[in-house]
Design an enzyme around this catalytic site. Structure first.
Site, short mmCIF file in Angstrom:
data_model
loop_
_atom_site.label_atom_id
_atom_site.label_comp_id
_atom_site.label_asym_id
_atom_site.label_seq_id
_atom_site.Cartn_x
_atom_site.Cartn_y
_atom_site.Cartn_z
N CYS A 157 68.31 66.85 1.46
CA CYS A 157 67.97 65.66 2.38
C CYS A 157 67.06 65.60 3.33
O CYS A 157 67.06 66.55 3.72
CB CYS A 157 69.83 65.13 3.17
SG CYS A 157 71.22 65.83 1.44
N ARG A 207 62.83 66.05 -0.70
CA ARG A 207 64.23 66.66 0.12
C ARG A 207 65.10 66.85 -0.65
O ARG A 207 65.96 67.17 -0.69
CB ARG A 207 64.50 67.20 1.70
CG ARG A 207 63.19 67.27 2.46
CD ARG A 207 63.49 66.97 4.32
NE ARG A 207 65.01 67.99 4.42
CZ ARG A 207 64.14 68.97 4.78
NH1 ARG A 207 63.28 68.60 5.11
NH2 ARG A 207 64.83 69.57 5.78
N TRP A 251 70.11 63.96 -0.90
CA TRP A 251 70.14 65.73 -2.76
C TRP A 251 71.94 65.41 -2.63
O TRP A 251 72.68 66.60 -1.93
CB TRP A 251 69.41 66.52 -2.09
CG TRP A 251 69.40 67.63 -3.78
CD1 TRP A 251 68.93 67.39 -4.98
CD2 TRP A 251 70.50 68.66 -3.42
NE1 TRP A 251 69.04 68.48 -5.54
CE2 TRP A 251 70.38 69.39 -5.40
CE3 TRP A 251 71.38 69.43 -3.48
CZ2 TRP A 251 70.57 70.44 -5.14
CZ3 TRP A 251 72.33 70.26 -3.50
CH2 TRP A 251 71.49 71.30 -4.14
N ASN A 257 72.16 66.04 7.13
CA ASN A 257 71.44 66.55 6.16
C ASN A 257 72.35 67.64 6.67
O ASN A 257 72.32 68.43 7.56
CB ASN A 257 70.37 67.44 6.42
CG ASN A 257 69.58 67.80 5.40
OD1 ASN A 257 70.05 68.07 4.81
ND2 ASN A 257 68.70 68.69 6.27
N GLY A 258 73.54 68.43 5.37
CA GLY A 258 73.63 70.07 5.33
C GLY A 258 74.57 70.09 5.18
O GLY A 258 75.69 68.88 4.23
N GLU A 282 57.97 84.10 -13.57
CA GLU A 282 57.19 82.46 -12.82
C GLU A 282 56.69 81.03 -14.07
O GLU A 282 57.22 80.15 -13.47
CB GLU A 282 55.91 82.69 -11.71
CG GLU A 282 55.43 81.28 -11.28
CD GLU A 282 56.27 80.59 -10.37
OE1 GLU A 282 57.18 81.05 -10.47
OE2 GLU A 282 55.91 79.46 -9.65
N LYS A 288 58.75 77.77 -14.43
CA LYS A 288 57.84 76.37 -14.38
C LYS A 288 58.54 75.76 -15.41
O LYS A 288 58.77 75.00 -15.98
CB LYS A 288 56.37 76.51 -14.41
CG LYS A 288 56.13 76.74 -13.36
CD LYS A 288 56.08 76.07 -12.03
CE LYS A 288 55.89 75.80 -11.20
NZ LYS A 288 56.87 77.19 -10.47
N GLU A 308 61.77 74.74 -15.15
CA GLU A 308 62.35 72.91 -14.10
C GLU A 308 61.50 71.61 -14.60
O GLU A 308 61.91 71.17 -14.26
CB GLU A 308 62.12 73.64 -12.93
CG GLU A 308 60.34 74.12 -12.14
CD GLU A 308 60.31 74.04 -11.19
OE1 GLU A 308 61.51 74.20 -10.23
OE2 GLU A 308 59.73 75.08 -10.74
N HIS A 317 66.35 96.34 -24.87
CA HIS A 317 67.86 96.45 -24.70
C HIS A 317 68.73 95.81 -25.36
O HIS A 317 69.65 95.76 -24.14
CB HIS A 317 67.91 97.18 -23.21
CG HIS A 317 66.69 98.29 -23.47
ND1 HIS A 317 67.37 99.62 -23.35
CD2 HIS A 317 65.19 98.28 -22.62
CE1 HIS A 317 65.86 100.51 -23.30
NE2 HIS A 317 64.91 99.87 -22.76
N LYS A 319 62.69 69.98 -3.63
CA LYS A 319 61.66 70.66 -3.34
C LYS A 319 61.64 71.45 -1.90
O LYS A 319 61.40 72.90 -2.10
CB LYS A 319 60.30 69.95 -2.25
CG LYS A 319 59.02 70.46 -1.93
CD LYS A 319 58.18 70.79 -3.16
CE LYS A 319 56.43 71.07 -3.10
NZ LYS A 319 56.38 72.16 -4.07
#
Ligand code: AGP
Length: 579
Positions: free
Chosen positions: A2, A28, A70, A96-97, A460, A464, A467, A483, A574
């Site tokens: 947020c 955010r 968010w 926010n939190g 990585e 990508k 997401e 395995h 983000k």
């Protein structure tokens, strides 16, 4: 997560102006937003600000608070969007939190007659303050009582109808005051107002401030006044859209050569003394422990690989488990890697390491961020603002800092060759990826394998693909496939394999999956393997960048084929400022 923004001025402003600031914090969180004024107007909507701002009438005010959300507690609905309003309609809050003890607080407030309109944890704050004030407390006293009783994290802005003040208080979540020509802004970070001022005052934990259009005063949790320094922040220019690109992601992918050149120059010049200090700390420590999350964690794995290759003991762990699995002590150098510098898991790990006596260094993109301010020494990666939720150019620059660190400690490499290699990779790989993307758009799973330096980049690339392209992808060590995971390989399964130099073992893994029907996309810097993508001959460290760029392009162009919201993928933000 947020983002919150408040503004208080002498000359009234249109509430759409504050929405412009709020838009700069949408990274955010972007599932809903809202605004409240001291005249008592409240406007809220679900969805992006750009899409819904026209539903909000123009209105002049001198005091307003706003929020981009968010969701943590409660679904994405208009009711759960902030600001939240007190029972009597006089107090308004944005937060926010996470208020961890919201349930008992809510129960007590309900027992006292408060009716809640949302499922959020945040709404308890405004009812709590109203309750205390109606019992005779001043607003300051009510805020202090809340800070004393609340568990969890908060950056909160409170206004009261017809009261010419913004009340701001925080613990763990970031908050900063901006000094404007005609008053003040207060926001989650300096991006919200960096177009209008360079003067800022950063809140520390358990501080609150009372802000009018003329002045501000900071207090500690007991109400004692605190003198605060005014920082002159370096200009943090917000990124702007470029008509040449349809999305920020592809723009940022293409910014990598320039961002890399800018950073390398800085590491060898103005940031050279800080790099020397970092190396001295690493040399005098018993070991180096990296800590990071997501993409930054993958960069940290490259750091471990490079440092271990020159005999420096280094380890890394995902930040949320750092306190459980890493022994930080006085002999440890903890290196936190974070684009935003605000990731809560990393902040917590850094605070944990500090409490155990470790020295802390950080590698961040956002100056003045919480992690930078908690560090003994901090290196900036100078990638410029990254708007797309997916990290691309910041990953590359994180690796460059780590490669420079290793170089200063004895690694033989040639950093100056890397920006050209990135350029070559982009111009060579992009048309080929565009051609392949349509046939990958309906793929459900992709397995991504690599060994050595190609292992972290496999993870990585898988991240990508997940997401941005919404494809289930697993990035793994080539050696681990047999395995268990190989049971999932069948006719047509896509396996993306990264092979650096003379990595014949990964070549064997490719044979193994091909024997079971897999369709392999190979990426290598070695022509001997006749890869689908032949990248420029690498120098130590560079394959982690060039090969990942191929993966970045795949995730972008597959997502484009699917018509996905590339810059703002679902459920993500983000900057992840909750645990
Ligand atoms: C990756 O593309 C994401 N943006 C995410 O994994 C990110 O790297 C992670 O949340 C850590 O963020 P930070 O670098 O700002 O700490």
């Amino acid at each position: 997560m947020c983002g919150i923004v408040g503004r208080i001025t002498h000359v009234p402003f249109d509430i759409h102006d504050i929405l412009e600031s709020l838009k700069r914090l949408e990274y955010r969180g972007y599932d809903s937003f809202g605004i409240a004024t001291a005249e008592g107007d409240v406007f809220k909507a679900t969805g992006y600000i750009d899409v819904h701002a026209n539903e909000i009438p123009s209105r002049l005010t001198s005091v307003a608070i706003s929020h981009t959300r968010w969701a943590t507690h409660g679904k994405v609905t208009r009711e759960n969007a902030h600001p939240h309003v007190s029972q009597d309609g006089t107090f308004f809050i944005v937060h926010n939190g996470i208020i961890e003890n919201h349930a008992p607080l809510r129960k007590a407030l309900q027992a006292a007659g408060h009716t809640f309109l949302s499922q959020t944890d945040s709404e308890v704050i405004v009812h709590y303050i109203e309750g205390r004030v109606s019992d005779g407390a001043s607003i300051d006293e009510a805020i202090r009582a809340f800070m004393n009783e609340a568990r969890g994290t908060f950056a909160a802005l409170l206004i009261r109808r017809d009261d010419p003040h913004i009340y701001a208080f925080k613990r763990d979540s970031p908050l900063v005051l901006g000094i404007l020509d005609d008053g003040y802004a207060v926001a989650s970070d300096i991006y919200a107002f960096s177009d209008t001022t360079t003067k800022a005052v950063f809140f520390e934990d358990d501080e609150y401030a009372v802000i009018s259009a003329d002045s501000y005063a900071f207090f500690d949790a007991r109400g004692a006044p605190i003198g605060k320094e005014i920082a002159t922040v370096r200009w943090t220019e917000a990124a702007t859209r470029d008509e040449a690109y349809d999305h920020f992601m592809i723009k940022e992918i293409h910014e990598q050569p320039a961002a890399a050149r800018r950073l390398i120059l800085s590491l060898e010049n103005e940031q050279a003394p800080f790099m020397d200090q970092l190396v001295t700390l690493a040399r005098t420590a018993n070991r180096v422990l990296f800590v990071a999350a997501g993409t930054s964690y993958h960069a940290s794995l490259i750091g471990v690989y490079l440092l271990n290759s020159i005999g420096v003991e280094a380890h890394t762990l995902i930040a949320s488990e750092f306190h459980n699995y890493m022994l930080a002590d006085e002999g440890t150098l903890v290196v936190a890697i974070s684009q935003s510098g605000e990731t809560m898991d990393v902040v917590k790990a850094v605070k944990h390491a500090r409490s155990r006596g470790s020295k802390v260094a950080s590698i961040v993109n956002v100056p003045y961020s919480t992690i930078q301010r908690l560090s003994d020494i901090s290196i900036e990666i100078l990638a410029g603002q990254e708007i797309c939720v997916a990290s691309t150019k910041t990953y590359t620059n994180q690796i460059l800092v780590l490669a420079r660190m290793a170089q200063l400690m004895g690694l033989e490499t040639d950093l100056d060759a890397i920006p050209d290699q990135i350029e070559q990779t982009l111009s060579y790989a992009e048309p080929a990826v565009i051609a392949m993307a349509p046939e990958l758009r309906d793929v459900r799973d992709i397995y991504v394998i690599g060994r050595g330096i190609a292992y972290p980049l496999s993870r990585e690339v898988a991240l990508k693909l997940k997401e941005i392209s919404y494809i289930h992808a697993e990035g793994m060590m080539g050696g681990e496939l047999k395995h268990g995971t190989i049971a999932l390989i069948e006719d047509g399964t896509i396996v993306m394999s990264f092979i650096q130099n003379a990595d014949h073992d990964t070549m064997s893994n490719i044979e193994e999956v091909e024997a079971r029907g897999a369709r392999v996309i190979s990426i290598s810097d070695n022509s001997e393997f006749s890869p689908d993508f032949l990248l420029p001959a690498s120098v130590p460290g560079s394959f982690a960048i060039t090969a990942t760029i191929v993966g970045q392009l795949f995730s972008y162009y597959i997502a484009r084929e699917k018509g996905l919201p590339i810059d703002k993928p679902r459920n993500l933000a983000k900057s992840v400022t909750v645990k």
